[in-house]
Design a protein around this motif. Sequence first.
Motif, mmCIF file in Angstrom:
data_model
loop_
_atom_site.group_PDB
_atom_site.id
_atom_site.type_symbol
_atom_site.label_atom_id
_atom_site.label_comp_id
_atom_site.label_asym_id
_atom_site.label_seq_id
_atom_site.Cartn_x
_atom_site.Cartn_y
_atom_site.Cartn_z
ATOM 1 N N LYS A 82 0.811 -1.215 0.000
ATOM 2 C CA LYS A 82 0.000 0.000 0.000
ATOM 3 C C LYS A 82 0.847 1.269 0.000
ATOM 4 N N PHE A 83 2.120 1.150 -0.353
ATOM 5 C CA PHE A 83 2.970 2.338 -0.406
ATOM 6 C C PHE A 83 2.399 3.364 -1.388
ATOM 7 N N HIS A 84 1.799 2.865 -2.472
ATOM 8 C CA HIS A 84 1.303 3.769 -3.507
ATOM 9 C C HIS A 84 0.189 4.673 -3.008
ATOM 10 N N ASP A 85 -0.459 4.319 -1.881
ATOM 11 C CA ASP A 85 -1.524 5.163 -1.333
ATOM 12 C C ASP A 85 -0.972 6.374 -0.575
ATOM 13 N N LEU A 86 0.328 6.421 -0.349
ATOM 14 C CA LEU A 86 0.911 7.492 0.459
ATOM 15 C C LEU A 86 1.150 8.777 -0.326
ATOM 16 N N GLY A 87 1.095 8.690 -1.650
ATOM 17 C CA GLY A 87 1.319 9.882 -2.450
ATOM 18 C C GLY A 87 2.762 10.347 -2.456
ATOM 19 N N LEU A 88 3.687 9.416 -2.308
ATOM 20 C CA LEU A 88 5.111 9.746 -2.257
ATOM 21 C C LEU A 88 5.815 9.322 -3.537
ATOM 22 N N ASP A 89 6.961 9.935 -3.810
ATOM 23 C CA ASP A 89 7.797 9.548 -4.933
ATOM 24 C C ASP A 89 8.599 8.308 -4.528
ATOM 25 N N ALA A 90 8.302 7.184 -5.141
ATOM 26 C CA ALA A 90 8.929 5.919 -4.752
ATOM 27 C C ALA A 90 10.440 5.963 -4.907
ATOM 28 N N ALA A 91 10.933 6.575 -5.980
ATOM 29 C CA ALA A 91 12.378 6.621 -6.219
ATOM 30 C C ALA A 91 13.074 7.450 -5.141
ATOM 31 N N GLU A 92 12.475 8.562 -4.750
ATOM 32 C CA GLU A 92 13.082 9.410 -3.723
ATOM 33 C C GLU A 92 13.136 8.686 -2.377
ATOM 34 N N VAL A 93 12.054 8.016 -2.029
ATOM 35 C CA VAL A 93 12.031 7.286 -0.763
ATOM 36 C C VAL A 93 13.020 6.129 -0.792
ATOM 37 N N ALA A 94 13.086 5.411 -1.910
ATOM 38 C CA ALA A 94 14.040 4.304 -2.030
ATOM 39 C C ALA A 94 15.475 4.810 -1.894
ATOM 40 N N ASP A 95 15.763 5.954 -2.469
ATOM 41 C CA ASP A 95 17.113 6.531 -2.341
ATOM 42 C C ASP A 95 17.407 6.891 -0.891
ATOM 43 N N ALA A 96 16.408 7.431 -0.186
ATOM 44 C CA ALA A 96 16.610 7.800 1.216
ATOM 45 C C ALA A 96 16.885 6.571 2.075
ATOM 46 N N ILE A 97 16.158 5.483 1.828
ATOM 47 C CA ILE A 97 16.392 4.250 2.584
ATOM 48 C C ILE A 97 17.776 3.693 2.273
ATOM 49 N N THR A 98 18.143 3.716 1.010
ATOM 50 C CA THR A 98 19.450 3.192 0.603
ATOM 51 C C THR A 98 20.583 3.967 1.249
ATOM 52 N N ALA A 99 20.403 5.268 1.392
ATOM 53 C CA ALA A 99 21.439 6.112 1.993
ATOM 54 C C ALA A 99 21.328 6.179 3.511
ATOM 55 N N GLY A 100 20.287 5.561 4.078
ATOM 56 C CA GLY A 100 20.023 5.691 5.496
ATOM 57 C C GLY A 100 20.700 4.647 6.358
ATOM 58 N N PRO A 101 20.404 4.651 7.645
ATOM 59 C CA PRO A 101 21.010 3.705 8.590
ATOM 60 C C PRO A 101 20.639 2.258 8.270
ATOM 61 N N PRO A 102 21.502 1.306 8.640
ATOM 62 C CA PRO A 102 21.324 -0.098 8.234
ATOM 63 C C PRO A 102 20.444 -0.930 9.164
ATOM 64 N N THR A 103 19.218 -0.477 9.413
ATOM 65 C CA THR A 103 18.276 -1.278 10.195
ATOM 66 C C THR A 103 16.900 -1.188 9.557
ATOM 67 N N VAL A 104 16.083 -2.229 9.762
ATOM 68 C CA VAL A 104 14.750 -2.234 9.177
ATOM 69 C C VAL A 104 13.874 -1.157 9.810
ATOM 70 N N GLY A 105 14.075 -0.872 11.095
ATOM 71 C CA GLY A 105 13.332 0.197 11.745
ATOM 72 C C GLY A 105 13.626 1.551 11.120
ATOM 73 N N SER A 106 14.882 1.776 10.748
ATOM 74 C CA SER A 106 15.254 3.019 10.084
ATOM 75 C C SER A 106 14.588 3.126 8.721
ATOM 76 N N ALA A 107 14.565 2.027 7.978
ATOM 77 C CA ALA A 107 13.942 2.033 6.654
ATOM 78 C C ALA A 107 12.462 2.372 6.745
ATOM 79 N N VAL A 108 11.768 1.724 7.671
ATOM 80 C CA VAL A 108 10.344 1.995 7.857
ATOM 81 C C VAL A 108 10.133 3.434 8.316
#
Length: 345
Positions: A82-108
């Motif tokens: 249901k990510f598509h219901d959030l109205g977010l840019d998927a590529a931008e969010v994916a880039d932020a997770i990729t560049a973010g801290p290495p835990t699943v809690g951080s990704a979420v």
Amino acid sequence: MAPASEAGPGGASGRPLFVIGCPRSGTTLLQLMLHSHHRIAIPAETRFVVPAYLARCEFGDLTDRDNRRALAEWITGRKATKFHDLGLDAAEVADAITAGPPTVGSAVGLVFRAYARRFDRPRWGDKRPSYSKHVGTLLRMFPDAQFVHLVRDGRDCVASLLEMPWYKQDIYHAVSAWRESIDIGHRLAARLGPETYYELQYERLVADPADELIRLCAFLGEDFDPAMLEPQDIAERTVPKQKKWHDRTRSAVSRSRIGSWAQRLEPWEIGLAEAAFGDRLGEYGYEPSDIAARPGARQLARLAKVAAHRRAALRKAELKDRWQRRYEPNPVHSLLEPDPYPASP
């Protein structure tokens, strides 16, 4: 707890917020009320938080950037999340997770942070009734989280569940769901304490929204926002149109559905529910019915069998998680710092 006027990004008001309760207890209404607050953003059900946690071992060591990218694409690319219901840019969010801290809690957490920023809010939360069974998981990912449990007359919850097009279970499961929710709530209250766990009743919320929301905001460490009294305004923008069962959220808050179970349930269904709920109804001030039919031995046996099956399934899930913890390649808790992103005045 700090007074609401003193709470800041590093205090109570910086904590993730999760709304829980039995399905059809009014959690969507409460979510919209909270989302109407100028500092809080809570989307419709996302369905990627617990699944991401359960799948954590599949992505390997998240200190590896490629593995974080795989997790990011799993969250943002699958329709089931249901990510598509959030109205977010998927590529931008994916880039932020990729560049973010290495835990699943951080990704979420990065997904919800992006959603909060979409509405210019510094604080985020999530709502899903089934989270009541996963509070331990949520606390592993977000140790500072707060939980708000909405309780509604179990007979109204059962009547509403049985009318839902998406509910594929029978009355025995519906009755068991409410009883489980109440029992879980009792355990959470004792375990988490008043700084982390808060309980309110649907009937009081719709009868006197201002008073109940002022109290809730005090728990959250937030100032009360009068916009919370008009959740129908934000419902028009955030509730998916295909969810016809949430159509009432687009109207003003109403008490009209309180006690409607008396017209929606058969006497034998009322009797079964009241027998199963026992003293739990009285604890919340819900009066017994004078039209309930005494449940038969066969009905009570069926209820006991369903309840036992549900307990066994929950225990199996707990054992599986305990086994997975032995092999998880990374810590799971969020390593995100409080978001400095400002909210609009």
